[in-house]
Design a protein around this motif. Sequence first.
Motif, PDB file in Angstrom:
ATOM      1  N   GLU A 124       0.826  -1.206   0.000  1.00 46.81           N
ATOM      2  CA  GLU A 124       0.000   0.000   0.000  1.00 46.81           C
ATOM      3  C   GLU A 124       0.862   1.258   0.000  1.00 46.81           C
ATOM      4  O   GLU A 124       0.508   2.273  -0.625  1.00 46.81           O
ATOM      5  N   MET A 125       2.001   1.214   0.695  1.00 43.83           N
ATOM      6  CA  MET A 125       2.885   2.379   0.759  1.00 43.83           C
ATOM      7  C   MET A 125       3.454   2.715  -0.610  1.00 43.83           C
ATOM      8  O   MET A 125       3.521   3.886  -0.989  1.00 43.83           O
ATOM      9  N   LEU A 126       3.875   1.702  -1.376  1.00 48.58           N
ATOM     10  CA  LEU A 126       4.446   1.954  -2.691  1.00 48.58           C
ATOM     11  C   LEU A 126       3.390   2.523  -3.647  1.00 48.58           C
ATOM     12  O   LEU A 126       3.681   3.430  -4.430  1.00 48.58           O
ATOM     13  N   ARG A 127       2.182   2.001  -3.557  1.00 44.47           N
ATOM     14  CA  ARG A 127       1.104   2.543  -4.395  1.00 44.47           C
ATOM     15  C   ARG A 127       0.654   3.913  -3.902  1.00 44.47           C
ATOM     16  O   ARG A 127       0.070   4.690  -4.666  1.00 44.47           O
ATOM     17  N   GLY A 128       0.931   4.188  -2.625  1.00 43.82           N
ATOM     18  CA  GLY A 128       0.472   5.441  -2.023  1.00 43.82           C
ATOM     19  C   GLY A 128       1.479   6.571  -2.073  1.00 43.82           C
ATOM     20  O   GLY A 128       1.299   7.589  -1.417  1.00 43.82           O
ATOM     21  N   ILE A 129       2.546   6.428  -2.854  1.00 46.15           N
ATOM     22  CA  ILE A 129       3.507   7.534  -3.010  1.00 46.15           C
ATOM     23  C   ILE A 129       2.850   8.631  -3.846  1.00 46.15           C
ATOM     24  O   ILE A 129       2.452   8.406  -4.999  1.00 46.15           O
ATOM     25  N   VAL A 130       2.729   9.821  -3.271  1.00 47.37           N
ATOM     26  CA  VAL A 130       2.071  10.919  -3.983  1.00 47.37           C
ATOM     27  C   VAL A 130       3.060  11.937  -4.529  1.00 47.37           C
ATOM     28  O   VAL A 130       2.713  12.731  -5.415  1.00 47.37           O
ATOM     29  N   ALA A 131       4.311  11.935  -4.016  1.00 46.23           N
ATOM     30  CA  ALA A 131       5.302  12.886  -4.516  1.00 46.23           C
ATOM     31  C   ALA A 131       6.705  12.414  -4.161  1.00 46.23           C
ATOM     32  O   ALA A 131       6.915  11.752  -3.141  1.00 46.23           O
ATOM     33  N   VAL A 132       7.656  12.776  -5.016  1.00 45.92           N
ATOM     34  CA  VAL A 132       9.074  12.508  -4.772  1.00 45.92           C
ATOM     35  C   VAL A 132       9.820  13.826  -4.959  1.00 45.92           C
ATOM     36  O   VAL A 132       9.630  14.514  -5.973  1.00 45.92           O
ATOM     37  N   GLY A 133      10.652  14.187  -4.003  1.00 43.37           N
ATOM     38  CA  GLY A 133      11.337  15.472  -4.056  1.00 43.37           C
ATOM     39  C   GLY A 133      12.487  15.507  -5.048  1.00 43.37           C
ATOM     40  O   GLY A 133      13.021  14.476  -5.464  1.00 43.37           O
ATOM     41  N   ALA A 134      12.884  16.727  -5.402  1.00 46.18           N
ATOM     42  CA  ALA A 134      14.074  16.942  -6.222  1.00 46.18           C
ATOM     43  C   ALA A 134      15.328  16.988  -5.365  1.00 46.18           C
ATOM     44  O   ALA A 134      16.430  17.173  -5.884  1.00 46.18           O
TER      45      ALA A 134
END
Length: 469
Positions: free
Chosen positions: A436-446
Amino acid sequence: MKASKPTTRARRGAQGFQFTQADFEALADVALQHARQLGVADAAVEVSEGSGLSVSVRCGALENVERNRDKALGITVYLGQRRGHASTSDFSVEAIRATVQAAYDIARFTAEDPAAGLPEETDVANDYPDLELFHPWPIDAEQAAELALRCEAAAFAVSPLITNSEGASVSAQQSHFWAEHMRDGQRRRQGIFYGGYASSRHSLSVAPIAGKGDGMQRDHWYTSQRNPAELASPEAVGRYAAERALARLRPRKIATTECPVLFDAPLAAGLLGAYVQATSGGALYRRASFLLDSLGRQVFAPHIDIDEDPHIIGAKGSAPFDDEGVRTLARTVVSGGCVKGYFLSTYSARKLGLRTTGHAGGSHNLRLTSRLTQPNDDLPAMLRKLGRGLFVTELMGQGVNLVTGDYSRGAAGYWVEDGVIAYPVQEITIAGNLAEMLRGIVAVGADVYNLGSKYVGSVLIERMKVAGN
């Protein structure tokens, strides 16, 4: 390329080492010749040496100086589909022959394994690039101590609230190896591996303590590179470590809740590491992964990609070939959230009925990115995307179950309100399920951080359970 550079590699191997590459080749020859005399047709030998210096200081005084030097020769022999392995640190001819005999005897009494054997000839790296992984650091104990003292002093200079230190340390490490195969009694032809190279890894770290008594808080920071010229300055490392420790003073506890969770970039690399473990051959053929049969399936949010490039010049995760002599290749691991490839050695690939991906020994320069990330998505921008929730900067314990995907870790970090850090928090537990955590990634920073062989920015997960008071 191999034929054009043996002199260079031999010369490099002699810098700071007791043995040269030519010495290693001669030792490998002793081992393989004896294996052939015993009637062995297929075998693999590796000869290696490592050396280094580690110096630590604490509260302005020298605490420890350690020098290390180790060497080893290991040989694996195959009698049909039976495998035997033995190793020694004694490089005398008698010891090497005894080691080969031991491996042979083990193979004689080992059960047959259909997956055992050398890599396929078409997978072997007969030609490979020089990735410039060896940058020796000619530093002595006195010079290393000076750097460590500067790093710790910089931490103390940030604020009088930095009251103590767990110390600062400098490490300079280097190694080299030679590996060679024998197939059907033959050596050094196309499809039969032989090669080796030298590599280095250097680091500087410090762990300052802020506050006094029950209110003390500790944090740390470090810099690690193959090339010592690329290490961050001692002053920069010390200042940042002190700022991290100071920011943790006067922490609060929070009530149990469910909320968005932002993982600091160094910790986000751990999430990527858990994914690699779950899609590695050993976990898959043992049926001990929550991502069984995931090839071609979407397991991440659809905006997530993971790419791998083993051939980045000088990078910490670079390798021209894997631990079995199989060539490494750039590839897409995840595209649009869908799994495009596993992490397989020759053995695990055969167990799964697949082909090796060149990952005996681990992954190489993985980069997790999001198609939604903008160039200005630094940490403050990621905190604004978090809005109200938990920013995690430290994890404790080993609460990751790769069979079920259940995730539960002790944590510390900061509570965020309206996109701004409100106060530090500690003594909490975050929990969820990795699927669920992997599917629940909403953003990744620069704010990309390189931790070993992984590159990833801070990662925002839509919702997790946070256990507090």
